[in-house]
Design a protein around this motif. Structure first.
Motif, PDB file in Angstrom:
ATOM      1  N   ARG A 119       0.812  -1.214   0.000  1.00 41.48           N
ATOM      2  CA  ARG A 119       0.000   0.000   0.000  1.00 41.48           C
ATOM      3  C   ARG A 119       0.850   1.271   0.000  1.00 41.48           C
ATOM      4  O   ARG A 119       0.543   2.232  -0.712  1.00 41.48           O
ATOM      5  CB  ARG A 119      -0.890  -0.018   1.249  1.00 41.48           C
ATOM      6  N   ASP A 120       1.904   1.292   0.796  1.00 38.83           N
ATOM      7  CA  ASP A 120       2.643   2.543   0.995  1.00 38.83           C
ATOM      8  C   ASP A 120       3.921   2.645   0.162  1.00 38.83           C
ATOM      9  O   ASP A 120       4.431   3.742  -0.034  1.00 38.83           O
ATOM     10  CB  ASP A 120       2.983   2.716   2.472  1.00 38.83           C
ATOM     11  N   TYR A 121       4.447   1.486  -0.279  1.00 40.54           N
ATOM     12  CA  TYR A 121       5.687   1.526  -1.073  1.00 40.54           C
ATOM     13  C   TYR A 121       5.480   0.974  -2.481  1.00 40.54           C
ATOM     14  O   TYR A 121       6.394   1.033  -3.293  1.00 40.54           O
ATOM     15  CB  TYR A 121       6.801   0.755  -0.362  1.00 40.54           C
ATOM     16  N   LYS A 122       4.293   0.397  -2.752  1.00 39.66           N
ATOM     17  CA  LYS A 122       3.961  -0.179  -4.078  1.00 39.66           C
ATOM     18  C   LYS A 122       4.927  -1.299  -4.455  1.00 39.66           C
ATOM     19  O   LYS A 122       5.230  -1.508  -5.635  1.00 39.66           O
ATOM     20  CB  LYS A 122       3.945   0.900  -5.178  1.00 39.66           C
ATOM     21  N   LEU A 123       5.403  -1.991  -3.438  1.00 39.20           N
ATOM     22  CA  LEU A 123       6.400  -3.031  -3.615  1.00 39.20           C
ATOM     23  C   LEU A 123       5.813  -4.382  -3.217  1.00 39.20           C
ATOM     24  O   LEU A 123       5.187  -4.506  -2.167  1.00 39.20           O
ATOM     25  CB  LEU A 123       7.620  -2.713  -2.730  1.00 39.20           C
ATOM     26  N   VAL A 124       6.045  -5.402  -4.045  1.00 33.77           N
ATOM     27  CA  VAL A 124       5.613  -6.757  -3.713  1.00 33.77           C
ATOM     28  C   VAL A 124       6.690  -7.406  -2.847  1.00 33.77           C
ATOM     29  O   VAL A 124       7.834  -7.552  -3.291  1.00 33.77           O
ATOM     30  CB  VAL A 124       5.384  -7.587  -4.986  1.00 33.77           C
ATOM     31  N   ALA A 125       6.326  -7.774  -1.629  1.00 35.99           N
ATOM     32  CA  ALA A 125       7.260  -8.452  -0.723  1.00 35.99           C
ATOM     33  C   ALA A 125       6.715  -9.828  -0.394  1.00 35.99           C
ATOM     34  O   ALA A 125       5.535  -9.973  -0.084  1.00 35.99           O
ATOM     35  CB  ALA A 125       7.453  -7.644   0.559  1.00 35.99           C
ATOM     36  N   GLU A 126       7.557 -10.850  -0.463  1.00 38.37           N
ATOM     37  CA  GLU A 126       7.142 -12.181  -0.025  1.00 38.37           C
ATOM     38  C   GLU A 126       7.258 -12.249   1.497  1.00 38.37           C
ATOM     39  O   GLU A 126       7.910 -11.385   2.108  1.00 38.37           O
ATOM     40  CB  GLU A 126       8.012 -13.239  -0.697  1.00 38.37           C
ATOM     41  N   PRO A 127       6.647 -13.271   2.130  1.00 34.51           N
ATOM     42  CA  PRO A 127       6.682 -13.318   3.601  1.00 34.51           C
ATOM     43  C   PRO A 127       8.094 -13.208   4.163  1.00 34.51           C
ATOM     44  O   PRO A 127       8.372 -12.335   5.001  1.00 34.51           O
ATOM     45  CB  PRO A 127       6.030 -14.673   3.912  1.00 34.51           C
ATOM     46  N   GLY A 128       9.008 -14.052   3.700  1.00 35.55           N
ATOM     47  CA  GLY A 128      10.371 -13.995   4.216  1.00 35.55           C
ATOM     48  C   GLY A 128      11.058 -12.684   3.909  1.00 35.55           C
ATOM     49  O   GLY A 128      11.944 -12.241   4.645  1.00 35.55           O
ATOM     50  N   GLY A 129      10.638 -12.032   2.825  1.00 33.15           N
ATOM     51  CA  GLY A 129      11.241 -10.755   2.440  1.00 33.15           C
ATOM     52  C   GLY A 129      10.786  -9.598   3.292  1.00 33.15           C
ATOM     53  O   GLY A 129      11.409  -8.539   3.297  1.00 33.15           O
ATOM     54  N   ALA A 130       9.666  -9.797   4.015  1.00 31.82           N
ATOM     55  CA  ALA A 130       9.036  -8.694   4.745  1.00 31.82           C
ATOM     56  C   ALA A 130       9.356  -8.688   6.231  1.00 31.82           C
ATOM     57  O   ALA A 130       8.890  -7.801   6.953  1.00 31.82           O
ATOM     58  CB  ALA A 130       7.518  -8.744   4.541  1.00 31.82           C
ATOM     59  N   VAL A 131      10.145  -9.647   6.738  1.00 29.76           N
ATOM     60  CA  VAL A 131      10.317  -9.740   8.194  1.00 29.76           C
ATOM     61  C   VAL A 131      11.036  -8.527   8.788  1.00 29.76           C
ATOM     62  O   VAL A 131      10.708  -8.094   9.904  1.00 29.76           O
ATOM     63  CB  VAL A 131      11.019 -11.057   8.632  1.00 29.76           C
ATOM     64  N   ALA A 132      12.004  -7.958   8.066  1.00 36.70           N
ATOM     65  CA  ALA A 132      12.730  -6.802   8.622  1.00 36.70           C
ATOM     66  C   ALA A 132      11.802  -5.590   8.715  1.00 36.70           C
ATOM     67  O   ALA A 132      11.794  -4.868   9.720  1.00 36.70           O
ATOM     68  CB  ALA A 132      13.957  -6.471   7.765  1.00 36.70           C
ATOM     69  N   LEU A 133      10.986  -5.396   7.671  1.00 39.63           N
ATOM     70  CA  LEU A 133       9.981  -4.326   7.723  1.00 39.63           C
ATOM     71  C   LEU A 133       8.991  -4.603   8.852  1.00 39.63           C
ATOM     72  O   LEU A 133       8.582  -3.686   9.590  1.00 39.63           O
ATOM     73  CB  LEU A 133       9.261  -4.227   6.368  1.00 39.63           C
ATOM     74  N   ALA A 134       8.612  -5.869   9.026  1.00 42.38           N
ATOM     75  CA  ALA A 134       7.681  -6.241  10.101  1.00 42.38           C
ATOM     76  C   ALA A 134       8.244  -5.862  11.463  1.00 42.38           C
ATOM     77  O   ALA A 134       7.520  -5.333  12.322  1.00 42.38           O
ATOM     78  CB  ALA A 134       7.381  -7.739  10.045  1.00 42.38           C
ATOM     79  N   ALA A 135       9.537  -6.117  11.682  1.00 43.64           N
ATOM     80  CA  ALA A 135      10.155  -5.781  12.966  1.00 43.64           C
ATOM     81  C   ALA A 135      10.113  -4.276  13.214  1.00 43.64           C
ATOM     82  O   ALA A 135       9.840  -3.816  14.331  1.00 43.64           O
ATOM     83  CB  ALA A 135      11.600  -6.282  12.997  1.00 43.64           C
ATOM     84  N   ALA A 136      10.354  -3.497  12.145  1.00 39.26           N
ATOM     85  CA  ALA A 136      10.319  -2.035  12.290  1.00 39.26           C
ATOM     86  C   ALA A 136       8.911  -1.569  12.650  1.00 39.26           C
ATOM     87  O   ALA A 136       8.723  -0.773  13.578  1.00 39.26           O
ATOM     88  CB  ALA A 136      10.786  -1.363  10.998  1.00 39.26           C
TER      89      ALA A 136
END
Lengths: 324, 324
Positions: B274-291
């Motif tokens: 929604r905010d970055y228009k970027l497709v992230a897979e689950p494993g790819g999103a964990v660092a963003l999730a922590a933030a």
């Protein structure tokens, strides 16, 4: 009145360090499937999720301190709204945005989040231009039009300037550029920039079925309107007819125009997702849709498509992805 | 055995004009929500949809002509597979990839599309390393390991080198860098690059709940394994325990590690969309999730998160988006 390449270069100077220099994306898997080279100019990665920020910032940056203090007003189906709201915020001007009540929820919410006041209207009954003019007259604010303005067109033209530089850096000699077209501001600016920097390539407009006013106007040699009963999920591209200034440019710069179906657009949104990892909204995906649907010959050629925006509601995207 | 900053710079030279210099993305709306500055290094936009291409290309580029002719073999849950397959193709080496039969369909299909031969195995019963070794011995090919190799780590480290340069260009002085961790190759390379270029910032690993072997190993001072019964939808991060070489690096370079829940990961995937228009897979999103989940303090600070890949099946993404 039409902006020149110098006006576009001047806009690029103003946008430096403010707008994102969006990347040119390429997929070896897609290239192999189409037998040519397809490059995407990724404007969903622009500030506010679409190219609209460029023109809005360029336009508002030219207001006097007194004009900025009185603020700006704009009417928009959504992407211009967000672009104006954020550009106004950066430049210290209050903004009022007139938006259709049925615009995607994410676009209305984001416009408010960028600090603008939102006034809604009924897309099928009320005249948004009249509402915008009334607010302007009441508040003494400046109307920021969505496309029929030389500074807006010059700002959007920076997409074309970057595209020319990035094609060169990618050692890609483009044969064709495809670009979406609503009121025609983006493609007027892009085609002006490309004609000055990469003469010889063909530039085509792409519109949703039922809203191919520019394609028909180019063929007829005069501005023709869309059927007022037409509907499309490409909410960013629903202008009733070509702009006066934009059409006077586009009739000189474009080789013609294409229309794409909703099924072709949905397919392009899925390809943007799967092969480029890019979120494209329906209106943002029409140029890619035209390329994938074979509107131009890709075999052995290099084609660049502008993906203009990515502000799509998650629920709509979920439906499109599930329809794969 | 541990790569130095010079090894990473050498890898960057080899990857120039081959790998994508992926952009650093920023959202003013997210920054406002978190009260700080959050920057995303967007590796879904890398060739093959993840950072894995970097290490694979750097490793295979060092094989002799005779070794390349005999080909390469790799075992992988998917992203390393695609990276090796495409790097091998560019470098003229045939590739065999050993993949779990339950890997996302898109990853298996793409690995084949990049020209590799795919051999599947049962993730919960068979030993992929043994299968990889058998194929290597039969064909005389070279095994390209997923993380425990200095050339692989140096290739992944180019993410950190670019990040340091891009933070500088964005006038961002980062306080913290968050990076996902499976076997630990990416974060070993990234942290080596950042310690040499931006000393003073804190680097944390992020892992899915149930697979926080690196976080626990860092705390214990020795390599600890995950529960073999653990399951996660972060299919890219399911290594059984830290690599020997990677952990020997990470225990020196990291400030600690975090674990995130599947709900936090799904939320991060929606924010990337929604905010970055970027497709992230689950494993790819964990660092963003922590933030986003507040694992580190963002208020008034600058945090960079590596989004490592975007190879997610459309059906899974549709479910995640519909769960918004």
């Amino acid at each position: 009145m039409a902006p020149t390449i110098d006006d576009i270069r001047d806009a690029a100077d103003r946008l430096r360090d403010v707008a994102v220099r969006t990347p040119l994306l390429e997929s070896s898997l897609v290239n192999e499937r189409v037998g040519g080279r397809l490059l995407l100019k990724a404007e969903p990665l622009q500030r506010t999720g679409s190219f609209k920020f460029r023109g809005a910032y360029n336009r508002i940056s030219r207001l006097s301190p007194e004009q900025r203090r009185r603020g700006v007003v704009a009417y928009s189906s959504g992407n211009h709204a967000q672009g104006v709201a954020y550009a106004a915020k950066l430049l210290g001007a209050p903004a009022v945005i007139v938006m259709p009540a049925d615009a995607p929820e994410i676009k209305i919410a984001n416009t408010r989040a960028y600090g603008a006041e939102v006034v809604t209207y009924d897309r099928n009954g009320e005249d948004r231009e009249a509402i915008g003019r009334r607010i302007r007259d009441e508040r003494g604010s400046t109307l920021v039009p969505p496309y029929d303005d030389p500074h807006i067109i010059a700002g959007q033209g920076t997409v074309g300037l970057e595209l020319a530089e990035q094609l060169d850096a990618a050692k890609a000699k483009a044969d064709v550029v495809l670009c979406c077209c609503g009121g025609g501001g983006l493609i007027a600016g892009v085609s002006t920039a490309l004609r000055a920097t990469l003469p010889g390539l063909e530039i085509f407009s792409v519109e949703p079925e039922g809203f191919d006013d520019t394609a028909r106007s180019l063929a007829a040699g005069e501005r023709l309107a869309n059927d007022p009963e037409a509907r499309s999920f490409c909410d960013a591209l629903l202008a009733p007819k070509p702009g006066e200034l934009t059409f006077s440019i586009n009739r000189e710069t474009l080789a013609g125009g294409f229309a794409v179906t909703e099924a072709e657009v949905a397919d392009a949104m899925r390809v943007a997702f799967r092969d480029y990892k890019l979120v494209a909204e329906p209106g943002g995906a029409v140029a890619l849709a035209a390329a994938l649907a074979g509107k131009v010959d890709l075999a052995g050629r290099t084609v660049a498509a502008v993906v203009s925006g990515g502000n799509v509601d998650p629920a709509l995207m979920a439906k499109v992805l599930a329809g794969d």
